[in-house]
Every structure is written in structure tokens, then in C-alpha cells.
Design an enzyme around this catalytic site. Structure first.
Site, mmCIF file in Angstrom:
data_model
loop_
_atom_site.group_PDB
_atom_site.id
_atom_site.type_symbol
_atom_site.label_atom_id
_atom_site.label_comp_id
_atom_site.label_asym_id
_atom_site.label_seq_id
_atom_site.Cartn_x
_atom_site.Cartn_y
_atom_site.Cartn_z
ATOM 1 N N ASP A 66 -10.339 -1.309 0.506
ATOM 2 C CA ASP A 66 -9.488 -0.326 0.709
ATOM 3 C C ASP A 66 -8.116 -0.637 0.233
ATOM 4 O O ASP A 66 -7.415 -1.689 0.194
ATOM 5 C CB ASP A 66 -9.233 0.225 2.448
ATOM 6 C CG ASP A 66 -10.418 0.998 2.730
ATOM 7 O OD1 ASP A 66 -11.046 1.469 1.902
ATOM 8 O OD2 ASP A 66 -10.372 1.299 3.922
ATOM 9 N N TYR A 68 -3.940 -1.030 0.727
ATOM 10 C CA TYR A 68 -3.255 -1.137 1.757
ATOM 11 C C TYR A 68 -3.005 0.119 2.600
ATOM 12 O O TYR A 68 -2.283 1.139 1.641
ATOM 13 C CB TYR A 68 -1.974 -1.912 1.669
ATOM 14 C CG TYR A 68 -2.256 -3.186 1.096
ATOM 15 C CD1 TYR A 68 -2.951 -4.048 1.873
ATOM 16 C CD2 TYR A 68 -1.886 -3.666 -0.442
ATOM 17 C CE1 TYR A 68 -3.121 -5.659 1.643
ATOM 18 C CE2 TYR A 68 -2.025 -5.076 -0.849
ATOM 19 C CZ TYR A 68 -2.679 -5.826 0.128
ATOM 20 O OH TYR A 68 -3.095 -7.040 -0.429
ATOM 21 N N PHE A 79 -5.299 -5.929 -3.669
ATOM 22 C CA PHE A 79 -4.741 -7.122 -3.152
ATOM 23 C C PHE A 79 -3.098 -7.105 -3.663
ATOM 24 O O PHE A 79 -2.436 -7.909 -2.983
ATOM 25 C CB PHE A 79 -5.346 -8.289 -3.625
ATOM 26 C CG PHE A 79 -6.671 -8.588 -3.190
ATOM 27 C CD1 PHE A 79 -6.875 -9.209 -1.744
ATOM 28 C CD2 PHE A 79 -7.917 -8.514 -4.006
ATOM 29 C CE1 PHE A 79 -8.148 -9.270 -1.376
ATOM 30 C CE2 PHE A 79 -9.266 -8.768 -3.344
ATOM 31 C CZ PHE A 79 -9.168 -9.127 -2.114
#
Length: 225
Positions: A66, A68, A79
Site C-alpha cells: 500500500d 503510506y 517504500f
């Protein structure tokens, strides 16, 4: 799709998806969510990973889950966070493994923005491309997974010699669409604080990726700016 900023080579590769029932339902859902709630990433970053890594440029694929869901964090890559945003725990652990694996020094001031990976051919793909603010997983099972499965499948079928980095059980399941005879698939636990000590630390995926690229006549990835 004409009004969505997805890079032209990807639009051509994935054109078969845009007329499917799930896509129409997905775009309707996402449009309503953006109008009625706070959704991340901002619309202009929705397909940023595709924009910076055109289909023909892809050498490495990192699969996330997903975006953030905190304010200002998501900008279209798994990431990664924008400049000036504190580095999330999973990315800090990724940097620790890069440091140990490659014998490089990762400065405490190292940015959490890893767009420079994308510009070198690393597709930073989340399985779900949007999320409601503060609600992890809120846009799962709405159709994004079908679209990103099609993305992985197209890469596997149309290209050869890619490296897929699958971190955690979710990414490993997503890897079912990859032809392991044609591509290098490297698996490890998730780099989150809960999973990094279960096999991510010490996986040496960054050196293995570069060794594979160089062995196939391709330029290695500069993981640290």
C-alpha cells in the site's frame, strides 16, 4: 485513460485493461474517494512510478503493498517518501542492508526519496496505488490488484532477464505471475521492524541484483546517492 498521466509505453502495454469491468469500477471508486475524502498520493503522483520507469527501461521490480497513509508521505513509489519527510522504518532497514551488503556508508541525512532508483530502471510498484488518509489497506480489493497483477504479468511475458525483489509474504504471493525461467526472483522477509530480522537482513539482494545486471551486459544500480 486519456486524462490520466500514465506514461505512453505503459498505456500501450496495458491498454487491454482499461476496457475491463473492474477498471471502470475502480476508476469510479477512486474518483469518488478523492472527491469525498483525503486520499494519498495526490492525483498527480498516482502513476509516478510508471512515468519515471517506462516499460522498456525496467530492469528491476520491487513490489510493495500500500502507499503510506500518513500526510505528505506517499508520492507514487513503494517504500519512498518525498524530500524532507522523515525516513520510514522499513526504508531505514533497507538502507541498513544496503550498507552491510555493499560496504557503503549510508549517511544519517540520506533522503528517503528513492526516485533515483526509478530513474535507473527500478519499478517501485505498490500492489494498491491509493489509500485513504490514516486508514491502511482501505483501497485494497477495489481493483488495483488486478491492474498491478496485469503489470507484473506483462513484464514477465514481454521481457527477459528482469530482477524481481519480493519482500514479505504479500509480495511473494504477487510473484505467482512471474516466469522464473526467464527472470531472477529474489525473496526475503519484509524490511519492516517486525520482519527484517527474519531474513531481510543479510539477504544481499542489492549486490545480487547488480551482479546479475552486469552479467547480462546491463548497468548496475547506484543504490545510494
Amino acid at each position: 485513460m486519456d486524462n490520466i498521466n500514465i506514461e505512453s509505453s505503459w498505456k500501450e502495454v496495458l491498454k487491454g485493461e482499461f476496457g475491463k469491468p473492474y477498471w471502470k469500477e475502480l476508476t469510479s471508486f477512486v474518483r469518488d474517494e478523492y472527491l469525498s475524502a483525503t486520499v494519498y498520493p495526490p492525483p498527480r503522483f498516482l502513476f509516478r512510478a510508471f512515468e519515471l520507469t517506462p516499460f522498456d527501461a525496467v530492469k528491476v521490480v520491487i513490489l510493495g503493498q500500500d502507499p503510506y497513509h500518513g500526510k505528505g508521505q506517499a508520492h507514487g513509489f513503494c517504500f519512498s517518501v518525498p524530500e524532507g519527510v522523515p525516513c520510514p522504518p522499513s526504508l531505514r532497514n533497507i538502507y541498513k542492508e544496503i550498507e552491510a551488503d555493499l560496504g557503503v556508508s549510508v549517511k544519517s541525512t540520506q533522503s528517503g526519496n528513492v526516485e533515483h532508483w526509478a530513474r535507473q530502471g527500478v519499478l517501485l510498484l505498490n500492489a494498491t496505488l491509493t489509500v485513504r488518509a490514516g486508514v491502511a489497506g482501505s483501497h485494497q480489493n477495489k481493483g488495483w490488484e488486478d491492474f498491478t497483477d496485469a503489470t507484473v504479468r506483462a513484464l514477465s511475458e514481454r521481457k527477459e532477464g528482469l530482477i524481481f525483489l519480493l519482500w514479505g509474504n504479500y509480495a511473494k504471493k504477487k510473484g505467482a505471475h512471474i516466469d522464473k525461467e526467464k527472470h531472477l526472483v529474489l525473496e526475503a522477509s519484509h524490511p519492516s521492524p517486525l520482519g527484517a530480522h527474519k531474513g531481510f537482513f543479510g539477504c544481499k539482494h542489492f549486490s545480487k541484483t547488480n551482479e546479475y545486471l552486469e552479467a547480462h551486459g546491463k548497468k548496475s544500480i547506484g543504490w545510494i546517492l
